[in-house]
Design a protein around this motif. Structure first.
Motif, mmCIF file in Angstrom:
data_model
loop_
_atom_site.group_PDB
_atom_site.id
_atom_site.type_symbol
_atom_site.label_atom_id
_atom_site.label_comp_id
_atom_site.label_asym_id
_atom_site.label_seq_id
_atom_site.Cartn_x
_atom_site.Cartn_y
_atom_site.Cartn_z
ATOM 1 N N ILE A 1 -9.869 35.185 -51.840
ATOM 2 C CA ILE A 1 -9.748 36.292 -50.899
ATOM 3 C C ILE A 1 -8.829 35.839 -49.770
ATOM 4 O O ILE A 1 -9.090 34.803 -49.140
ATOM 5 C CB ILE A 1 -11.124 36.700 -50.336
ATOM 6 N N PRO A 2 -7.759 36.588 -49.528
ATOM 7 C CA PRO A 2 -6.854 36.199 -48.441
ATOM 8 C C PRO A 2 -7.588 36.176 -47.094
ATOM 9 O O PRO A 2 -8.374 37.075 -46.796
ATOM 10 C CB PRO A 2 -5.782 37.286 -48.452
ATOM 11 N N ASP B 1 -11.419 32.616 -44.410
ATOM 12 C CA ASP B 1 -11.855 31.850 -43.243
ATOM 13 C C ASP B 1 -11.986 32.767 -42.020
ATOM 14 O O ASP B 1 -12.974 32.716 -41.297
ATOM 15 C CB ASP B 1 -10.849 30.728 -42.972
ATOM 16 N N LYS B 2 -11.016 33.616 -41.805
ATOM 17 C CA LYS B 2 -11.037 34.515 -40.643
ATOM 18 C C LYS B 2 -12.127 35.574 -40.796
ATOM 19 O O LYS B 2 -12.766 35.967 -39.820
ATOM 20 C CB LYS B 2 -9.679 35.193 -40.444
ATOM 21 N N ILE B 3 -12.359 36.036 -42.020
ATOM 22 C CA ILE B 3 -13.423 37.017 -42.276
ATOM 23 C C ILE B 3 -14.782 36.404 -41.955
ATOM 24 O O ILE B 3 -15.650 37.053 -41.364
ATOM 25 C CB ILE B 3 -13.356 37.518 -43.736
ATOM 26 N N ILE B 4 -14.963 35.144 -42.334
ATOM 27 C CA ILE B 4 -16.217 34.444 -42.035
ATOM 28 C C ILE B 4 -16.393 34.289 -40.526
ATOM 29 O O ILE B 4 -17.478 34.533 -39.993
ATOM 30 C CB ILE B 4 -16.271 33.083 -42.761
#
Length: 129
Positions: free
Chosen positions: A38-39, A42-45
């Motif tokens: 998933i692109p 890390d930022k989504i987390i």
């Protein structure tokens, strides 16, 4: 005895603060490998973690202050404290960790998560009142 009462009242928020610091200071080699492509995962987390933190803080602050503090103060605390903490964690990673580096894009994802949590809290408050 007061400090115990404070920790008891804000148990979930404090526990989550400690959890965030713990996972942010872990060596990247100790983190589990995800077989997901998933692109910007890390930022989504980061977004999700600070979204949850903002909601936890809102819930515990609302319960603690009840009607003694204006709701806008609770909203601001549930938004500003996670923002400040996020910046501090990124600075700690940059200057005090041998294996991690601070990333201002992480800070922006954290800020977006806390901001969305703030917006959700405003909507919850409108439904309650």
């Amino acid at each position: 005895m007061r400090i115990f009462s404070f920790f008891k009242r804000f148990f979930f928020s404090i526990s989550f603060f400690i959890f965030i610091l713990y996972i942010c200071m872990m060596q990247t080699s100790d983190l589990p490998e995800l077989d997901i492509s998933i692109p910007h995962l890390d930022k989504i987390i980061h977004f999700g973690i600070y979204f949850v933190l903002s909601l936890l803080m809102y819930a515990e602050l609302t319960r603690f202050f009840k009607r003694s503090v204006h709701r806008s103060s609770i909203f601001i605390m549930a938004w500003v404290i996670p923002l400040i903490y996020s910046g501090l964690v990124e600075l700690i990673q940059e200057y005090f960790s041998a294996t991690r580096t601070g990333d201002w894009l992480d800070f922006l994802a954290n800020a977006a998560g806390a901001s969305m949590g703030y917006i959700v809290c405003l909507q919850i408050n409108k439904k309650i009142i």
